[in-house]
Design an enzyme around this catalytic site. Structure first.
Site, mmCIF file in Angstrom:
data_model
loop_
_atom_site.group_PDB
_atom_site.id
_atom_site.type_symbol
_atom_site.label_atom_id
_atom_site.label_comp_id
_atom_site.label_asym_id
_atom_site.label_seq_id
_atom_site.Cartn_x
_atom_site.Cartn_y
_atom_site.Cartn_z
ATOM 1 N N ARG A 1 0.866 -1.166 0.000
ATOM 2 C CA ARG A 1 0.000 0.000 0.000
ATOM 3 C C ARG A 1 0.909 1.225 0.000
ATOM 4 O O ARG A 1 2.109 1.122 0.049
ATOM 5 C CB ARG A 1 -0.981 0.013 1.187
ATOM 6 N N GLY A 2 0.265 2.347 -0.164
ATOM 7 C CA GLY A 2 1.044 3.580 -0.341
ATOM 8 C C GLY A 2 0.922 4.000 -1.787
ATOM 9 O O GLY A 2 1.185 3.192 -2.692
ATOM 10 N N ALA A 3 0.513 5.236 -2.021
ATOM 11 C CA ALA A 3 0.184 5.665 -3.378
ATOM 12 C C ALA A 3 1.277 5.361 -4.413
ATOM 13 O O ALA A 3 1.026 4.660 -5.397
ATOM 14 C CB ALA A 3 -0.171 7.161 -3.357
ATOM 15 N N ARG B 1 -7.855 -0.123 -6.570
ATOM 16 C CA ARG B 1 -8.093 0.908 -5.544
ATOM 17 C C ARG B 1 -8.316 2.232 -6.266
ATOM 18 O O ARG B 1 -7.547 2.594 -7.161
ATOM 19 C CB ARG B 1 -6.915 1.013 -4.560
ATOM 20 N N GLN C 1 -1.690 2.225 10.005
ATOM 21 C CA GLN C 1 -0.439 2.365 9.251
ATOM 22 C C GLN C 1 0.608 3.158 10.048
ATOM 23 O O GLN C 1 1.804 2.995 9.870
ATOM 24 C CB GLN C 1 -0.679 3.087 7.915
ATOM 25 N N ASP D 1 -2.461 10.956 -1.650
ATOM 26 C CA ASP D 1 -2.795 9.982 -2.690
ATOM 27 C C ASP D 1 -3.254 10.653 -3.964
ATOM 28 O O ASP D 1 -3.351 9.989 -5.009
ATOM 29 C CB ASP D 1 -3.884 9.038 -2.164
ATOM 30 N N ASN E 1 -5.952 12.266 1.100
ATOM 31 C CA ASN E 1 -5.008 11.497 1.904
ATOM 32 C C ASN E 1 -5.792 10.625 2.875
ATOM 33 O O ASN E 1 -7.018 10.657 2.936
ATOM 34 C CB ASN E 1 -4.034 12.420 2.649
ATOM 35 N N LYS E 2 -5.049 9.806 3.627
ATOM 36 C CA LYS E 2 -5.669 8.895 4.576
ATOM 37 C C LYS E 2 -6.699 9.590 5.463
ATOM 38 O O LYS E 2 -6.479 10.715 5.912
ATOM 39 C CB LYS E 2 -4.562 8.281 5.457
HETATM 40 C C1 LIG Z 1 3.586 8.052 0.195
HETATM 41 S S1 LIG Z 1 1.922 8.307 0.038
HETATM 42 C C2 LIG Z 1 1.214 7.158 1.115
HETATM 43 C C3 LIG Z 1 -0.250 7.436 1.298
HETATM 44 O O1 LIG Z 1 -0.974 6.258 0.972
HETATM 45 C C4 LIG Z 1 -1.612 5.844 2.146
HETATM 46 O O2 LIG Z 1 -2.817 5.181 1.934
HETATM 47 P P1 LIG Z 1 -2.869 3.561 2.050
HETATM 48 O O3 LIG Z 1 -2.041 3.169 3.228
HETATM 49 O O4 LIG Z 1 -4.346 3.270 2.211
HETATM 50 O O5 LIG Z 1 -2.324 3.050 0.733
HETATM 51 C C5 LIG Z 1 -1.855 7.117 2.930
HETATM 52 O O6 LIG Z 1 -2.920 7.857 2.393
HETATM 53 C C6 LIG Z 1 -0.530 7.786 2.730
HETATM 54 O O7 LIG Z 1 -0.502 9.148 2.977
#
Ligand SMILES: CSC[C@H]1O[C@H](OP(=O)(O)O)[C@H](O)[C@@H]1O
Length: 370
Positions: free
Chosen positions: A54-56, A91, A203, A244, A254-255
């Protein structure tokens, strides 16, 4: 980055066979470092959907390799388009996924089928290497912000609040907001990080805390709802978060919970900076609140929690009252007016269209065409 002295990236091609894709299963962190071997696109789709990765920026890079895996077996136009669409649907919020797949399609459509698989691996590798250098540069452009605060604190640590995980395991390497933190720490600047636990998938407490601990960065895990209190009492010098998707007018997806943190920062005059690579820009969208699709994940992620019992077993338990339903929006959108500025691989700018076009003039054509 390193895990116990051993350098890792968050995705790589297995050097043993030269084609399978390796990832760190982030659903097993921080309790275990388990490396998965992906051999087909369905496994890649599952890894993204289930948040094993995960992570954009990272999901874009992994999806790119997922397309390469598919083309090893079937390099037809139908397979190319179909697998790209399937992976793109895993996603909806992080624009990096669409950006990476669009870049792959642009590179591969003109290539004859016989050479498509090799070209796909090369294109995926280029996306990964671009992300590494981009994230390194983000850290460099964010460092002066921390240096300026440190200069005022005369030796006392700079207190940084961050939300979710924006570290090297949210990207191919280095991270985005955490890239700034790592570079400031490595430059010897005294700092401390307030780590939002980041419910419901934690996270922050599971991934960011693990990353910072491995790198020796002082940090404290706090409940998501503690941030406003900390800011009211002068315990936060700057908020640094990832994103994101950033829109043309500087709105930031964002999250979930980021918007509330930004409101508290605004109310307490705490600088609120957002770190992003170019692959997170969506200049086709202006109003983020209205236009960015917000992923709604399984409500069980809210109603349950996964952790390690005292005897070392990783378990999932229900924390909500039996029978109560849940709702699980995974992201929110922070309006640009609450964002102090954006940190990119090209420098820092205001969260405005003019600010973004100043760093990315190539998008001017898009805007002018509208
Ligand atoms: C480096 S950007 C990471 C960004 O993605 C995360 O979402 P997820 O853990 O659901 O993929 C979160 O929004 C972070 O800020």
């Amino acid at each position: 980055m390193k895990i116990d002295g051993v350098p890792y990236r968050s995705v790589w091609v297995d050097p043993e066979d030269g084609w399978s894709v390796r990832i760190i299963d982030q659903t097993r962190l921080p309790w275990a470092v388990e490396i998965l071997r992906l051999t087909e696109e369905k496994q890649v789709a599952h890894a993204i959907k289930s948040m094993q990765v995960r992570g954009a920026p990272l999901i874009g890079a992994v999806a790119a390799y997922g397309l390469a895996l598919a083309l090893r077996r079937d390099a037809s136009d139908a397979a190319l388009e179909g697998v790209a669409a399937m992976l793109g649907a895993t996603r909806p919020t992080a624009i990096n996924l669409r950006w990476a797949l669009a870049r792959m399609l642009d590179a591969l459509r003109p290539v004859p089928e016989a050479r498509r698989a090799d070209a796909a691996y090369a294109a995926a590798a280029a996306i990964a290497e671009d992300d590494v250098e981009t994230c390194r540069a983000i850290g460099q452009h964010g460092l002066p912000l921390i240096e300026a605060i440190a200069a005022r604190k005369t030796g006392k640590p700079v207190n940084i609040l961050t939300h979710c995980n924006t570290g090297w395991i949210a990207t191919v390497d280095f991270g985005t907001a955490l890239s700034v933190i790592y570079q400031a720490h490595d430059a010897g600047i005294p700092l401390h990080v307030w780590v939002d636990e980041t419910r419901p998938r934690n996270q922050g407490s599971a991934l960011t805390a693990w990353e910072l601990g491995k790198h020796g960065v002082p940090h404290t895990v706090v409940a998501d709802n503690a941030g406003g209190h900390l800011m009211q009492h002068g315990e936060v010098d700057i908020c640094l978060v990832g994103t994101d998707r950033v829109t043309r007018q500087g709105d930031v997806a964002n999250k979930i919970g980021t918007y509330l943190k930004a409101l508290a920062a605004h109310d307490n005059n705490v600088p609120f900076w957002v770190a992003l690579p170019h692959s997170t820009l969506d200049m086709s969208v202006r109003d983020g609140v209205r236009e960015i699709p917000i992923e709604e994940r399984d409500a069980r992620e809210v109603l349950e929690v996964t952790g390690q019992s005292w005897d070392g077993r990783v378990q999932t338990v229900r924390t909500a009252a039996p029978g109560s339903p849940g709702l699980n929006p995974a992201f929110d959108v922070t309006p640009a007016r609450l964002v102090t500025g954006l940190i990119t691989e090209r420098g820092r700018c205001d969260a405005t269209e003019a600010g973004l076009l100043g760093l990315y003039p190539e998008f001017l054509a898009n805007v002018a065409a509208e």
